[in-house]
Design an enzyme around this catalytic site. Structure first.
Site, short mmCIF file in Angstrom:
data_model
loop_
_atom_site.label_atom_id
_atom_site.label_comp_id
_atom_site.label_asym_id
_atom_site.label_seq_id
_atom_site.Cartn_x
_atom_site.Cartn_y
_atom_site.Cartn_z
N GLU A 79 34.49 102.35 -48.59
CA GLU A 79 35.89 102.70 -48.44
C GLU A 79 36.49 103.35 -49.69
O GLU A 79 37.59 103.90 -49.64
CB GLU A 79 36.70 101.44 -48.07
CG GLU A 79 36.41 100.96 -46.65
CD GLU A 79 37.09 99.65 -46.31
OE1 GLU A 79 37.58 98.97 -47.23
OE2 GLU A 79 37.11 99.30 -45.11
N GLU A 110 16.66 87.91 -48.04
CA GLU A 110 17.41 87.36 -49.16
C GLU A 110 16.56 86.50 -50.09
O GLU A 110 16.98 86.15 -51.19
CB GLU A 110 18.60 86.56 -48.67
CG GLU A 110 18.27 85.25 -48.01
CD GLU A 110 19.51 84.44 -47.69
OE1 GLU A 110 19.58 83.29 -48.15
OE2 GLU A 110 20.41 84.95 -46.99
#
Length: 268
Positions: A79, A110
């Protein structure tokens, strides 16, 4: 380590609750999040100031995380170009498991402590840059490994977690700990913890971009004009700044491609 994010919910038998009872419970817990963020403001200030200093000198900002945390980093990074007009490579979000993991969980991604540094090397991360590790628990191996190696290479490190202390804090020059307490749904850190991380990321990127001069007054003068709504918003900004009519402002915006350039050209 006592992980607060894994503690049992304060609510029992939620599978037997009415819809309104569920909603009220979630809402009651959500109200605690901004208060927890407020307590962490001094830590956020230190991290934002340090990142801004490096970015003003030409450095970049990287986020790394897994699961929800990784997705939030990718969202915040993506963004920045449309909001502030920076190039896509100034703020970069990396998620364990690669872009596939944005939509679909990648098993055990992860847990690979070495992979984050491999992912970061694709961008030639260096001592001018900043790296923020995102992990609600504060124990994600992917993030710990990335911060550890980055720090050894002179990269500024920070983190945003929802526990006290832990191994990620030990690898961070500027840790941010937003302790929101147990989740409404036990262990579901996409809820309060995710909301807390989203709030902190909003604060970090917006503050840094303001310090970089990407805001004038209270306006996004460098935003990308990628749809009609944004073109209309930009036109109104030019109208207000130059005190001209809509048609003239729209012509200037179309000619120069940004609010800042349109205004500077007219005032210059």
């Amino acid at each position: 380590m006592n992980r607060i994010t894994e503690q049992e919910s304060k609510y029992n038998d939620i599978d037997k609750m009415s819809v309104m009872e569920i909603l009220k419970g979630i809402n009651a817990e959500d109200k605690l999040v901004p208060l927890a963020v407020e307590k962490a403001l001094p830590q956020i200030e230190k991290l934002a100031s340090a990142i801004a200093e490096r970015m003003i000198a030409g450095g970049r900002l990287f986020y790394i995380g897994a699961g929800t945390s990784g997705r939030l980093g990718v969202v915040d990074a993506s963004e920045c170009p449309p909001t502030f007009g920076v190039t896509f490579d100034r703020v970069v979000g990396i998620i364990a498991g690669g872009d596939t993991a944005i939509r679909k969980a990648v098993e055990f991604a992860e847990d690979d402590a070495a992979q984050a540094w491999i992912d970061l090397q694709e961008y030639n991360i260096n001592e001018k840059d900043s790296l923020v590790g995102l992990a609600a628990s504060g124990t994600t191996p992917y993030v710990i490994g990335g911060l550890n190696t980055a720090r050894k290479h002179g990269v500024l490190t920070g983190c945003v977690i929802c526990n006290h202390g832990g191994p990620i804090v030990a690898e961070s020059d500027f840790p941010v700990e937003v302790v929101v307490g147990p989740e409404f749904l036990t262990g579901s850190t996409r809820m309060k913890s995710g909301t807390a991380q989203k709030l902190v990321l909003n604060m970090l990127s917006t503050t840094v971009m303001i310090r970089l001069g990407r805001v004038k007054g209270n306006k996004m003068v460098d935003m990308q004009l990628t749809n009609h709504k944004l073109v209309d918003r930009g036109t109104q900004m030019v109208m207000d700044e130059l005190n001209i009519d809509h048609e003239h402002a729209a012509d200037l915006l179309n000619k120069y491609g940004s609010v800042r350039k349109a205004v500077e050209a007219s005032k210059g």
